[in-house]
Design a protein around this motif. Structure first.
Motif, PDB file in Angstrom:
ATOM      1  N   VAL A   1      23.088 -51.002 -17.240  1.00 53.36           N
ATOM      2  CA  VAL A   1      23.121 -49.594 -16.828  1.00 53.36           C
ATOM      3  C   VAL A   1      21.995 -48.789 -17.474  1.00 53.36           C
ATOM      4  CG1 VAL A   1      24.700 -47.666 -16.452  1.00 53.36           C
ATOM      5  CG2 VAL A   1      25.621 -49.928 -16.878  1.00 53.36           C
ATOM      6  N   CYS A   2      21.418 -49.318 -18.533  1.00 57.07           N
ATOM      7  CA  CYS A   2      20.317 -48.665 -19.247  1.00 57.07           C
ATOM      8  C   CYS A   2      20.745 -47.468 -20.082  1.00 57.07           C
ATOM      9  CB  CYS A   2      19.198 -48.217 -18.308  1.00 57.07           C
ATOM     10  SG  CYS A   2      18.344 -49.576 -17.591  1.00 57.07           S
ATOM     11  N   GLY A   3      22.042 -47.221 -20.203  1.00 61.62           N
ATOM     12  CA  GLY A   3      22.441 -46.088 -21.030  1.00 61.62           C
ATOM     13  C   GLY A   3      23.945 -45.945 -21.098  1.00 61.62           C
ATOM     14  N   THR A   4      24.420 -45.137 -22.058  1.00 61.39           N
ATOM     15  CA  THR A   4      25.844 -44.856 -22.197  1.00 61.39           C
ATOM     16  C   THR A   4      26.001 -43.374 -22.513  1.00 61.39           C
ATOM     17  OG1 THR A   4      25.933 -46.952 -23.377  1.00 61.39           O
ATOM     18  CG2 THR A   4      27.947 -45.654 -23.350  1.00 61.39           C
ATOM     19  N   VAL A   5      27.022 -42.748 -21.930  1.00 59.86           N
ATOM     20  CA  VAL A   5      27.313 -41.360 -22.298  1.00 59.86           C
ATOM     21  C   VAL A   5      28.036 -41.409 -23.638  1.00 59.86           C
ATOM     22  CG1 VAL A   5      28.552 -39.271 -21.679  1.00 59.86           C
ATOM     23  CG2 VAL A   5      27.456 -40.629 -19.909  1.00 59.86           C
ATOM     24  N   ARG A   6      27.411 -40.860 -24.671  1.00 55.76           N
ATOM     25  CA  ARG A   6      28.014 -40.926 -26.007  1.00 55.76           C
ATOM     26  C   ARG A   6      28.877 -39.705 -26.277  1.00 55.76           C
ATOM     27  NH1 ARG A   6      25.313 -44.733 -29.223  1.00 55.76           N
ATOM     28  NH2 ARG A   6      27.017 -44.394 -30.684  1.00 55.76           N
ATOM     29  N   PHE A   7      28.573 -38.627 -25.590  1.00 55.08           N
ATOM     30  CA  PHE A   7      29.345 -37.407 -25.814  1.00 55.08           C
ATOM     31  C   PHE A   7      29.188 -36.528 -24.584  1.00 55.08           C
ATOM     32  CE2 PHE A   7      29.265 -32.903 -26.939  1.00 55.08           C
ATOM     33  CZ  PHE A   7      30.497 -32.761 -27.539  1.00 55.08           C
ATOM     34  N   SER A   8      30.278 -35.893 -24.186  1.00 50.67           N
ATOM     35  CA  SER A   8      30.139 -34.896 -23.120  1.00 50.67           C
ATOM     36  C   SER A   8      31.145 -33.791 -23.342  1.00 50.67           C
ATOM     37  CB  SER A   8      30.349 -35.536 -21.744  1.00 50.67           C
ATOM     38  OG  SER A   8      31.702 -35.896 -21.575  1.00 50.67           O
ATOM     39  N   ARG A   9      30.784 -32.622 -22.924  1.00 56.71           N
ATOM     40  CA  ARG A   9      31.689 -31.470 -23.072  1.00 56.71           C
ATOM     41  C   ARG A   9      31.448 -30.566 -21.873  1.00 56.71           C
ATOM     42  NH1 ARG A   9      35.245 -27.935 -23.730  1.00 56.71           N
ATOM     43  NH2 ARG A   9      35.506 -26.647 -25.578  1.00 56.71           N
ATOM     44  N   ARG A  10      32.545 -30.210 -21.188  1.00 55.35           N
ATOM     45  CA  ARG A  10      32.451 -29.307 -20.046  1.00 55.35           C
ATOM     46  C   ARG A  10      33.090 -27.984 -20.399  1.00 55.35           C
ATOM     47  NH1 ARG A  10      32.458 -34.206 -18.642  1.00 55.35           N
ATOM     48  NH2 ARG A  10      31.463 -34.937 -16.736  1.00 55.35           N
ATOM     49  N   TYR A  11      32.619 -26.940 -19.754  1.00 55.09           N
ATOM     50  CA  TYR A  11      33.157 -25.606 -20.020  1.00 55.09           C
ATOM     51  C   TYR A  11      33.721 -25.019 -18.732  1.00 55.09           C
ATOM     52  CZ  TYR A  11      31.040 -26.108 -24.570  1.00 55.09           C
ATOM     53  OH  TYR A  11      30.721 -26.553 -25.826  1.00 55.09           O
ATOM     54  N   PRO A  12      35.031 -25.192 -18.496  1.00 53.85           N
ATOM     55  CA  PRO A  12      35.606 -24.830 -17.196  1.00 53.85           C
ATOM     56  C   PRO A  12      35.550 -23.331 -16.894  1.00 53.85           C
ATOM     57  CG  PRO A  12      37.336 -25.471 -18.739  1.00 53.85           C
ATOM     58  CD  PRO A  12      36.042 -25.815 -19.380  1.00 53.85           C
ATOM     59  N   THR A  13      35.617 -22.489 -17.942  1.00 59.43           N
ATOM     60  CA  THR A  13      35.591 -21.048 -17.643  1.00 59.43           C
ATOM     61  C   THR A  13      34.188 -20.638 -17.187  1.00 59.43           C
ATOM     62  OG1 THR A  13      35.201 -20.622 -19.986  1.00 59.43           O
ATOM     63  CG2 THR A  13      37.457 -20.472 -19.223  1.00 59.43           C
ATOM     64  N   VAL A  14      33.182 -21.296 -17.736  1.00 59.95           N
ATOM     65  CA  VAL A  14      31.810 -21.011 -17.307  1.00 59.95           C
ATOM     66  C   VAL A  14      31.621 -21.543 -15.882  1.00 59.95           C
ATOM     67  CG1 VAL A  14      29.383 -21.284 -17.856  1.00 59.95           C
ATOM     68  CG2 VAL A  14      31.061 -21.231 -19.684  1.00 59.95           C
ATOM     69  N   GLU A  15      32.221 -22.722 -15.638  1.00 57.74           N
ATOM     70  CA  GLU A  15      32.119 -23.326 -14.311  1.00 57.74           C
ATOM     71  C   GLU A  15      32.697 -22.381 -13.261  1.00 57.74           C
ATOM     72  OE1 GLU A  15      30.425 -25.843 -14.095  1.00 57.74           O
ATOM     73  OE2 GLU A  15      30.740 -26.422 -12.027  1.00 57.74           O
ATOM     74  N   LYS A  16      33.770 -21.733 -13.649  1.00 56.26           N
ATOM     75  CA  LYS A  16      34.421 -20.790 -12.739  1.00 56.26           C
ATOM     76  C   LYS A  16      33.444 -19.656 -12.378  1.00 56.26           C
ATOM     77  CE  LYS A  16      38.681 -18.948 -11.607  1.00 56.26           C
ATOM     78  NZ  LYS A  16      39.529 -19.622 -10.681  1.00 56.26           N
ATOM     79  N   ARG A  17      32.712 -19.193 -13.379  1.00 61.93           N
ATOM     80  CA  ARG A  17      31.729 -18.129 -13.108  1.00 61.93           C
ATOM     81  C   ARG A  17      30.575 -18.670 -12.262  1.00 61.93           C
ATOM     82  NH1 ARG A  17      30.209 -16.101 -18.782  1.00 61.93           N
ATOM     83  NH2 ARG A  17      31.738 -17.556 -19.605  1.00 61.93           N
ATOM     84  N   ALA A  18      30.168 -19.908 -12.577  1.00 59.46           N
ATOM     85  CA  ALA A  18      29.051 -20.493 -11.823  1.00 59.46           C
ATOM     86  C   ALA A  18      29.397 -20.534 -10.336  1.00 59.46           C
ATOM     87  CB  ALA A  18      28.766 -21.900 -12.342  1.00 59.46           C
ATOM     88  N   LYS A  19      30.643 -20.873 -10.035  1.00 57.96           N
ATOM     89  CA  LYS A  19      31.063 -20.985  -8.642  1.00 57.96           C
ATOM     90  C   LYS A  19      30.878 -19.640  -7.935  1.00 57.96           C
ATOM     91  CE  LYS A  19      34.594 -23.839  -8.361  1.00 57.96           C
ATOM     92  NZ  LYS A  19      35.988 -24.279  -8.406  1.00 57.96           N
ATOM     93  N   VAL A  20      31.225 -18.563  -8.642  1.00 59.51           N
ATOM     94  CA  VAL A  20      31.104 -17.235  -8.033  1.00 59.51           C
ATOM     95  C   VAL A  20      29.634 -16.812  -7.942  1.00 59.51           C
ATOM     96  CG1 VAL A  20      31.715 -14.814  -8.306  1.00 59.51           C
ATOM     97  CG2 VAL A  20      33.367 -16.589  -8.908  1.00 59.51           C
ATOM     98  N   PHE A  21      28.909 -16.978  -9.045  1.00 58.32           N
ATOM     99  CA  PHE A  21      27.521 -16.515  -9.068  1.00 58.32           C
ATOM    100  C   PHE A  21      26.641 -17.314  -8.104  1.00 58.32           C
ATOM    101  CE2 PHE A  21      28.279 -14.782 -13.505  1.00 58.32           C
ATOM    102  CZ  PHE A  21      28.075 -13.465 -13.137  1.00 58.32           C
ATOM    103  N   ASN A  22      26.816 -18.618  -8.088  1.00 56.77           N
ATOM    104  CA  ASN A  22      25.934 -19.461  -7.274  1.00 56.77           C
ATOM    105  C   ASN A  22      26.290 -19.424  -5.789  1.00 56.77           C
ATOM    106  OD1 ASN A  22      25.643 -22.056  -9.835  1.00 56.77           O
ATOM    107  ND2 ASN A  22      24.808 -20.006  -9.729  1.00 56.77           N
ATOM    108  N   GLY A  23      27.515 -19.060  -5.487  1.00 55.32           N
ATOM    109  CA  GLY A  23      27.918 -18.917  -4.085  1.00 55.32           C
ATOM    110  C   GLY A  23      27.713 -20.200  -3.308  1.00 55.32           C
TER     111      GLY A  23
END
Lengths: 879, 490
Positions: free
Chosen positions: B17-39
């Protein structure tokens, strides 16, 4: 189910993180959110496991509790868990607050009607203000981190629901003046202030007592949260750092704010207060504050941008990315009002130095270079939205930003772009020499890149870099013939050194504009045909030639191909050779090509090659030039297929074969027409695009009728009325059916298409035909004779026909009019129907009763009885 | 200003695969805003699997075949910043801030508070610089004092907690993660509320200030008539202030001797409260005259608790510390080389170490060397096709030393001998590595007496200085060499 063990949870969480959507769709997905909430209260799980459960609910609340009701319940449960914690140190308090906040916002549950919101908001404010309202603070040691978390939760809630903290502005301001953690308070105050201003401005109202009303918003008992401003804001999100165009809109909006001189003073004092403590914030938080206040005050009356001045010198001295970026935002917001021409020059100097400062990392350099090329100048000269060096940035300042072969590819390209922009400038006399030397340098860099790309053992990246650089130069300096000439020569030499780069050349030719494409095409064609067709690079030469061969120099091209044909021993080479022939065919090369194709058709060893050559020969002999070009031209069918062989042949195949297409016309059944000896369907046509040579084909389901003839229409245009089509039906049995319809037509581009249309229903009544009208006055006896003749082997029945509001007389005349033989309204109607091919249906309708009429029926074909029954019962319903 | 998601991906070449995700963090409240702003232009954050693939592809880190592939190699795909668009399904996720450092990819997606089509310019997106700060912060945290995989894993394990502190909802509060780690550890201490957010805890003990000035010198020398040699000094001043009190005020002055070279392009730490305009305007990008400001350079500040870089600077000294020439000529199957090095008389002749590396690229292993050195020893690394000339602690009295030799190479083996895209044919270099302690090339020093501390008692002050070489190249004067625009004598 009891609580899961630590290992079981670890496994479950791992499986969820590996693919959240797949996990949620699986058997365990449904109960995950529920189990998580209940196990948070389990005493068997360690706090560390619970922290990992909470981490999941912070990251994926929208998957765990997707709708508002579930989110509300989850937040309530989390708050209950928080309340139930024993008053000893615990690492759960902070993540519980964060998770409850995230669940409410992500689930869309935040609002005045939500009970959890009503609990969370006052709790957060209490915690933030350092009041142990709900007794959840726990030990004193946890107070500070918990307080910081509460501030952050409030800021996030205000971001997602602007105006939420509008009622607390005065309180927050008071707090900032006293003791308190400076950073979270400043950021929240700035955000709430900006949101409040925008909402009030939109309403065309003043600030009211927003800034001065400093009571504790939920103090003194269970007072409900003040949602006024949030509701005024209508839930519309506010950009916290809008970009230029959006901000201008906001700016106009803020100008509408009605402020009294006192309010203006209060506002200015608040902003000054915020800026005074700005230094105590971390650099990233300072940047956030400056973005917020910068755009927050833009266009606001009585708020001079000079307020920011004291901050600028301090900030300009740093190389911190976020801070310089924030200064650029202030520059864009206020322009000359904050930055004099000298300030602008200083900022440019600092930015230019930072873009090449050896102490900063490469991503920072590149971002600063981007900022330089998009610098918000006080008096921009160039067209807005286009990248270009600012006026004050001369060649002298840019020296360190020019490309060098030792740089990483991305840095080199970014610097090369700057160099191209500088070379493109038509300077005055004095700077001409400088531009000249820049162009010399550009050629040196390009030559170096080509030399690297020409290495046989060189990595792919160096070839890619060379072609990207060439593309960049060609697109930036399309108007500079001298640059393009040397670029063309250099590339032709590169091809000579390393023909294996042919795919890169084809890609370049496809990507660049005509200024480079045409000369490069000619140069490469010459490069190929001057060589011999026998060297090891033949496959590349042929690939190249398929792209660059044309009408010009056709004789040398053909000679090369003839020579090459002798060396095309394998299938792939033969196909590549024929591909070149195909390009020549398409470009209308005729003389000489026919001979070559004939030779190939007879000499090639592979039957595939022979066939293809023969086909091309036939096409060349039989098709006109335009038709050939169209047949072999680029395919209109999208998307392109992955196989190049298939894709290349697609245009050809498309032009000469019938293609499946979505229906380009609508077909419907019009009103009944009684004409001729057989039932006729009237079809209405509605084309969606111009159609030529339309042929409609019909197929009867179940072979109930004789096969139907196809119908031809010469042409149809949308918007122009089309004559209705009459389709005679020849039933084998009197029964309803469906007609499957397909259409074959030619489009304006010359393609032949085939489309399936929705099936057309043929109803039972569509088959009805009248008997020849009896002579005047003999109707009654005629009907009785029919009845009598039917009777011996006929079937008699009686059906109740319900009547609608319209009454019997109207119904008969509307639905059965043409078939009535004797009418004696309102008591009696005699109806005679001929059902093709050879059945009769006779009806006697008596006097109408309250809700229907009794119908006596007689037919010589008992199979139609159920159809007649259905028809009569539905008579009043059908429109 | 917020981030929608953050990832750390380790790049593992030559694995499937050439790589591994060692860490990830999502921010759902920001995602909620992105959905509105990005339309309509909104593209959701992908799951880790698809992201890994798209990210490695976009950064060109997949080990796929050498053939040209349009979607990857097309000339029109040009990225001029570390901000990418990732193809995920049929959509493009943009902007993705990402860079590779020490086999780790740092990536983040900032929130854009408007529609994404047409694409806004990066300069107008506040989240871009915040994303960089976050990623640099994580990188500093992971790389600081990390030596092996175990330590890396420990640090990766601490990340979720640290981000909960410094970036709980996707809006970054402090890019200094180490600071937050210390903060967790001192959480029990009651911190005075008016303390700067970037300062953790308060110091109790004897006051002490330590100042180190580390200069690096880099150079490109050509020994050619029409090409100018280039050299530059880069300085970093590191401080550690152990002082009592909430906000002690300190002023450190950097001074130059009378013939010292002015400091330029000074970048101060954000804790510095004010700067002289002369400090601010002293720059290398414009020609300076003799009247240039030459200090003292005053830096008033309130120190953070940890060691920090008070400032960085560059400087243009009149001569390079070591001037050299290198001549390499191919004679049939042999290479004939001559290297001359001369230490400038003004430079302190007392090295911690000094050596010259002479690599030979795109050739076979060294099979035979005949050489003569006027000073020092020569080490031959045959398989690596490398000569190391160890000069030692001192140049001889004459200050000039020479090496000449004839080298024969064996058959080329691309697996073993190094390949280089630049050193083709006669293009070759000598690279110098040296270090001099208690010395700066600019002469810059921090005078103990010039350090002013307001508030607490008189602190003990220690100062350190050192000069090291960095990218110090001497190119073969008998062949073309890569040059920068500044080297062209116009």
């Amino acid at each position: 189910m009891g609580p899961l063990s630590r290992e079981a949870w670890a496994q479950r969480l791992g499986a969820f993180r590996a693919g959240p959507s797949a996990f949620m769709a699986g058997p365990e997905g449904e109960s995950l959110g529920r189990d998580l909430l209940s196990d948070l209260r389990s005493e068997k799980l360690s706090e560390q496991t619970k922290v990992s459960l909470l981490a999941l609910s912070m990251e994926f609340p929208d998957q765990l509790w997707p709708d508002a009701a579930e989110a509300e319940a989850a937040a309530t449960s989390l708050l209950d868990t928080l309340r139930l914690l024993a008053p000893r140190p615990s690492v759960l308090r902070r993540p519980l607050l964060l998770a409850a906040t995230a669940a409410l916002v992500a689930g869309g549950a935040l609002g005045p009607t939500s009970g959890a919101s009503g609990r969370l908001l006052p709790l957060l404010l209490d915690l933030a203000a350092g009041r142990d309202g709900d007794g959840v603070f726990g030990p004193a040691a946890e107070q500070r981190p918990l307080q910081a978390t509460a501030w952050e939760c409030l800021r996030e809630l205000e971001s997602c629901q602007p105006g939420l903290l509008g009622g607390c502005l005065g309180f927050l301001r008071g707090l900032l003046g006293l003791e308190g953690p400076v950073q979270p308070l400043s950021l929240l105050l700035a955000l709430a202030l900006r949101n409040g201003l925008v909402i009030r401005a939109r309403a065309g109202a003043g600030l009211g007592g927003l800034l001065t009303d400093s009571h504790f918003p939920t103090g003194g008992g269970p007072r409900p949260w003040d949602w006024t401003l949030a509701e005024e804001g209508d839930g519309r999100l506010q950009p916290q750092a809008p970009s230029c165009p959006a901000a201008e809109e906001g700016g106009r909006g803020l100008a509408a704010l009605e402020t009294s001189p006192e309010e203006v003073r209060e506002l200015r004092a608040t902003v000054a207060q915020l800026l005074d403590v700005c230094y105590l914030l971390t650099p990233v938080a300072q940047a956030q504050l400056l973005w917020l206040l910068g755009w927050g005050l833009q266009g606001l009356r009585g708020q001079p941008p000079a307020l920011f001045k004291p901050q600028l010198v301090r900030l300009l001295g740093t190389g911190q990315l976020a801070l310089l970026h924030a200064i650029l935002a202030l520059k864009a917001a206020f322009g000359e009002a904050l930055f004099t021409a000298q300030d602008e020059a200083l900022l440019l100097h600092r930015l230019t130095a930072a873009a090449q400062h050896p102490a900063l990392p490469a991503p920072t350099h590149l971002f600063y270079l981007h900022c330089l090329l998009n610098f918000p100048e006080n008096w921009p000269l160039g067209p807005s939205g286009e990248e270009g060096p600012p006026l004050l940035l001369g060649v002298q300042l840019c020296q360190g930003l020019l490309p060098s072969l030792l740089q990483e590819p991305m840095t080199l390209l970014a610097h090369l772009h700057l160099l191209c922009l500088l070379c493109a400038e038509d300077g005055e006399e004095e700077s001409k020499g400088r531009v000249q030397s820049l162009r010399c340098y550009l050629e040196k860099v390009l030559a170096g890149l080509r030399q690297r790309a020409s290495l046989a053992a060189g990595p792919r990246a160096s070839a890619t870099l060379c072609f990207r650089a060439s593309y960049l130069v060609a697109s930036c300096l399309a108007g500079q013939p001298t640059v393009l000439t040397s670029l063309t020569q250099g590339l032709a030499q590169l091809y000579q050194c390393r023909p294996a780069l042919a795919p890169h050349f084809v890609d370049l030719l496809n990507s660049v504009g005509p200024e480079l494409r045409e000369p490069l095409r000619v140069a490469l064609r010459q490069e190929v045909v001057l060589g011999t067709g026998s060297d090891g690079a033949l496959r590349w030469h042929l690939q190249m030639l398929a792209k660059v061969a044309g009408r010009d120099g056709q004789s040398t091209t053909l000679r090369f191909l003839q020579e090459a044909a002798a060396h095309c021993s394998d299938w792939a080479l033969q196909q590549a050779l024929l591909q070149v022939c195909r390009s020549l065919l398409r470009d209308g090369v005729a003389g000489g090509l026919a001979d070559l194709l004939q030779m190939l058709a007879s000499q090639l060893e592979d039957p595939d090659g022979q066939d293809r050559a023969r086909l091309y020969y036939l096409l060349l002999a039989h098709l006109s030039e335009t038709k050939l070009a169209m047949a072999l031209g680029p395919s209109l069918a999208a998307p392109a297929l992955a196989s190049s062989l298939v894709a290349e042949n697609q245009g050809f195949a498309a032009a000469l074969t019938v293609q499946e297409a979505p229906a380009a016309l609508r077909l419907s059944v019009g009103p009944r027409r009684l004409e001729g000896p057989s039932p006729v369907l009237q079809l209405l046509l509605e084309p969606l695009q111009p159609l030529y040579s339309l042929e409609l084909r019909f197929r009867v389901e179940g072979q109930l009728y004789r096969p139907l003839e196809a119908v031809h229409v010469p042409c149809l245009h949308p918007g122009r009325p089309a004559r209705p089509l009459l389709l005679p039906l020849q039933p084998r049995r009197p029964a309803p059916t469906r007609l499957c319809v397909s259409a074959v037509y030619t489009t304006p581009t010359g393609r032949t298409c085939h489309a399936h249309l929705p099936p057309l229903p043929v109803k039972f009544e569509d088959l009805f035909l009248p008997f020849p009208s009896p002579l005047e006055g003999t109707g009654s006896s005629f009907f009785e004779e029919l009845w009598a003749s039917c009777l011996p082997k006929g079937t008699e029945s009686r059906v109740w026909c319900p009547l609608g509001p319209e009454g019997l007389e109207a119904l008969v005349s509307r639905r059965l009019g043409p078939f009535v033989v004797v009418a004696q309204p309102p008591d009696s109607y005699c109806v005679a129907i001929h059902l093709p091919p050879a059945s009769r249906l006779l009806l006697r309708l008596g006097a109408a009763q309250e809700d229907g009429v009794s119908v006596a029926l007689l037919t010589d074909d008992w199979t139609v009885l159920p159809l007649v029954g259905d028809y009569l019962r539905g008579l009043s319903e059908a429109a | 200003m917020a981030q929608r998601a953050v990832w750390l991906v380790s790049h593992e070449p030559r694995t499937p695969v050439c790589g591994t995700v060692r860490f990830s963090r999502r921010y759902p409240t920001v995602e909620k805003r992105a959905k509105v702003f990005n339309g309509a232009s909104y593209v959701p954050i992908p799951e880790d699997g698809p992201l890994l693939k798209a990210l490695l592809f976009e950064l060109g880190l997949l080990d796929n075949d050498k053939d040209f592939m349009e979607s990857r190699d097309s000339c029109a795909r040009i990225n001029k910043t570390s901000v990418f668009g990732l193809r995920i399904g049929g959509d493009e996720l943009w902007p993705v801030v990402a860079f590779l450092k020490n086999d780790m990819i740092y990536a983040s997606v900032p929130l854009v508070e408007q529609a994404l089509s047409p694409r806004p310019s990066l300069i107008n997106i506040s989240g871009i610089s915040q994303a960089f700060e976050l990623l640099f912060g994580v990188q500093d945290f992971l790389c600081s004092s990390q030596k092996n995989d175990d330590e890396l894993n420990t640090k990766l394990g601490q990340l979720p907690d640290l981000l909960l502190q410094t970036c709980p909802f996707g809006t970054l509060l402090d890019a200094n993660l180490q600071n937050s780690l210390d903060n967790i550890n001192v959480a029990s201490m009651t911190q005075p509320p008016k303390q700067p957010a970037w300062k953790t805890g308060t110091y109790k003990g004897k006051p002490h200030i330590s100042i180190s000035i580390n200069e690096k010198v880099k150079s490109m020398q050509y020994d050619k008539q029409d090409i100018a040699d280039l050299w530059q000094v880069i300085g970093a001043v590191t401080c550690k202030c152990d002082l009592e009190g909430i906000m002690p005020n300190v002023t450190i002055s950097l001074s130059l001797p009378t013939n010292g070279s002015p400091l330029q392009d000074i970048l101060a730490h954000p804790c510095v409260t004010s700067l002289d305009s002369a400090v601010l305007t002293s720059t290398s990008i414009e020609a300076t005259d003799d009247s240039a400001f030459s200090g003292p350079y005053k830096f008033p500040f309130t120190p953070p608790s940890e060691a920090f870089n008070l400032c960085y600077y560059t400087s243009q000294v009149p001569v390079p510390p070591i001037l050299g020439f290198y001549q390499m000529q191919e004679e049939e199957v042999q290479l004939k080389i001559t290297v001359n090095l001369k230490l400038h008389e003004s430079v302190k002749n007392n090295f911690e170490f000094c050596e010259a590396h002479i690599p030979f690229y795109n050739r076979g292993p060294i099979t035979h060397v005949e050489y003569k050195v006027s000073f020092g020893q020569l080490e031959v690394l045959r398989e690596k096709s490398l000569l190391i000339w160890t000069i030692g602690q001192k140049f001889p009295k004459s200050m000039a030393i020479t090496l000449s030799g004839i080298i024969t190479f064996g058959a080329k083996n691309p697996e073993k001998q190094p390949f280089d895209q630049i050193c083709i044919g006669g293009t070759a270099y000598v690279k110098l590595h040296f270090k001099i302690l208690d010395y700066t090339l600019t002469g810059c020093y921090a005078d103990q007496h010039s350090v002013q501390v307001f508030g607490s008692g008189k602190p003990k002050i220690t100062t350190h200085r050192k000069l090291t070489s960095s990218d110090y190249y001497i190119w073969n004067s008998k062949a073309p060499a890569p040059i920068a625009y500044g080297s062209l004598l116009l």
